[in-house]
Design an enzyme around this catalytic site. Structure first.
Site, PDB file in Angstrom:
ATOM      1  CG  HIS A  57      -2.026   1.200   1.248  1.00 43.13           C
ATOM      2  ND1 HIS A  57      -3.171   1.030   0.771  1.00 43.13           N
ATOM      3  CD2 HIS A  57      -1.775   2.343   1.847  1.00 43.13           C
ATOM      4  CE1 HIS A  57      -3.564   2.471   0.802  1.00 43.13           C
ATOM      5  NE2 HIS A  57      -2.949   3.090   1.469  1.00 43.13           N
ATOM      6  CB  CYS A  58       2.206   3.319  -2.774  1.00 45.95           C
ATOM      7  SG  CYS A  58       3.276   4.858  -2.578  1.00 45.95           S
ATOM      8  N   PRO A  59       1.227   5.131   0.357  1.00 46.81           N
ATOM      9  CG  PRO A  59       2.711   6.025   2.084  1.00 46.81           C
ATOM     10  CD  PRO A  59       2.661   4.763   1.246  1.00 46.81           C
ATOM     11  CG  ASN A 106      -5.184   7.574  -0.677  1.00 43.64           C
ATOM     12  OD1 ASN A 106      -5.208   6.937   0.383  1.00 43.64           O
ATOM     13  ND2 ASN A 106      -6.070   8.405  -0.869  1.00 43.64           N
ATOM     14  CG  ASN A 107      -5.239   2.572  -5.299  1.00 47.52           C
ATOM     15  OD1 ASN A 107      -5.571   1.694  -4.826  1.00 47.52           O
ATOM     16  ND2 ASN A 107      -5.233   2.734  -6.712  1.00 47.52           N
TER      17      ASN A 107
END
Length: 363
Positions: free
Chosen positions: A152-154, A157-158
């Site tokens: 999950h990549c901040p 945001n996905n």
């Protein structure tokens, strides 16, 4: 205490802060480069045109891939991986884990599954109430199971997974190219402003800061991009790099690796003309993946290649499994056929056959 849904909405709103930060930095870099550098600072018209054309090409590809990474919804398991109503009711009523596993095994027998938990159990998500397909994991931030989840990549945001992993790789590539281009073309004017060869104007701050920001992002993105290129070459996700997938025969970090060329094709597809475009070309459906097991899976049919015949037959002692069908869909051409050669040793005195598996080393 605030209701749960209010807290959830606040969390979702705060999760967009990193994306908004990146968007503001990109908008400022566009203004600083186009207006302050090209229009105000650079005296040569020809140099301005060349810089502006190349800049906008890299800018468009960067924004396009970033947009696709952010707004491509993560792929989820299909309905066939949900428990039927009767089995679901039985599963919820059972209190003993052993009985619950028996229910899951009964349902999973008709599903294309290779991987298990570390204890050898069927991978089941109690939150989403689905049997997890191979390489599928539950994301607590997105609150859903994601097919071939990488992480999950901040900053987007996905969840990065099967549906947008190619976009994420291209996002890293084009952001690196964008920063490199800015740093390389701004360098000479950065030096001139720094040594006072150019007069102090409001453009000086933008040019100096633009070089520092581009160089800083370039260094940080380079390491991440290199790491993910290595993962693509090995056909692993970030999760699998830290924790090897567990098959019925045990953990195998190279269980999904088909060789370098085929590993690249798994993410980018067969047609090279689409590799650099943020359009979906990844192979498969995200639910099933061709495997390259060190040991023969006892629950899968074994293809026997006779030396005197080009036809293959299946060992009748092992029941037919849907995994073969799923792999055939993915490996329908010669370039997707797993590099396995099966041969038969002479019959033993008891009439049984010994099947030896020879495997090519990973390229």
């Amino acid at each position: 205490m605030a209701p749960t849904h209010v807290l959830r909405c606040c969390q979702r709103g705060l999760a967009w802060i990193p994306v908004i930060f990146i968007a503001l930095v990109v908008c400022w870099s566009y203004y600083a480069y186009v207006v302050e550098l090209c229009i105000i600072t650079i005296p040569s018209t020809g140099e301005k045109i060349v810089y502006l054309v190349l800049f906008h090409l890299s800018f468009i590809m960067f924004v396009w891939s970033y947009w696709k990474t952010i707004f491509t919804r993560p792929a989820n398991p299909s309905k066939e991986f949900c428990l039927p109503k009767v089995e679901k009711e039985q599963y919820e009523k059972e209190e003993r884990p052993e009985n619950q596993q028996e229910i899951l095994k009964r349902v999973a027998s008709s599903l294309p599954l290779y991987t298990r938990t570390g204890a050898g159990a069927i991978r089941y998500c109690d939150r989403c109430q689905v049997i997890k397909p191979d390489r599928c994991h539950h994301c607590s931030a997105c609150d859903m199971c994601v097919l071939k989840m990488d992480h999950h990549c901040p900053w987007v945001n996905n969840c990065v997974g099967f549906s947008n992993y190619k976009y994420f790789i291209l996002f890293l590539a084009y952001s690196l190219l964008y920063c490199l281009f800015i740093a390389a073309t701004v360098l000479q004017y950065f030096i001139k402003f720094w040594t006072n060869e150019l007069p102090d104007t409001h453009a000086k701050f933008h040019v100096l800061f633009l070089f520092f920001v581009a160089a800083m992002f370039c260094i940080s993105i380079l390491s991440l991009f290199s790491y993910h290129l290595w993962l693509v070459g090995k056909n692993r996700s970030t999760i699998e790099a830290f924790r090897a997938p567990v098959f019925r025969n045990g953990p195998d970090k190279n269980g999904f690796s088909l060789g370098f060329t085929k590993n690249i094709a798994q993410v980018f597809g067969d047609q090279k003309k689409y590799w650099l475009l943020p359009v979906f070309t990844s192979q498969g459906d995200g639910l099933t993946f061709p495997t390259r097991l060190v040991n023969v899976d006892p629950e899968q049919p074994t293809a026997i290649q006779h030396p005197d015949s080009s036809k293959s037959v299946e060992d009748d002692s092992v029941p037919q499994s849907p995994v073969s069908d799923s792999q055939n869909r993915l490996l329908g051409s010669e370039q997707h056929i797993s590099d396995e050669i099966l041969s038969i040793d002479p019959l033993k005195s008891d009439g049984t056959e010994v099947i030896t598996v020879y495997m090519e080393s990973e390229s």
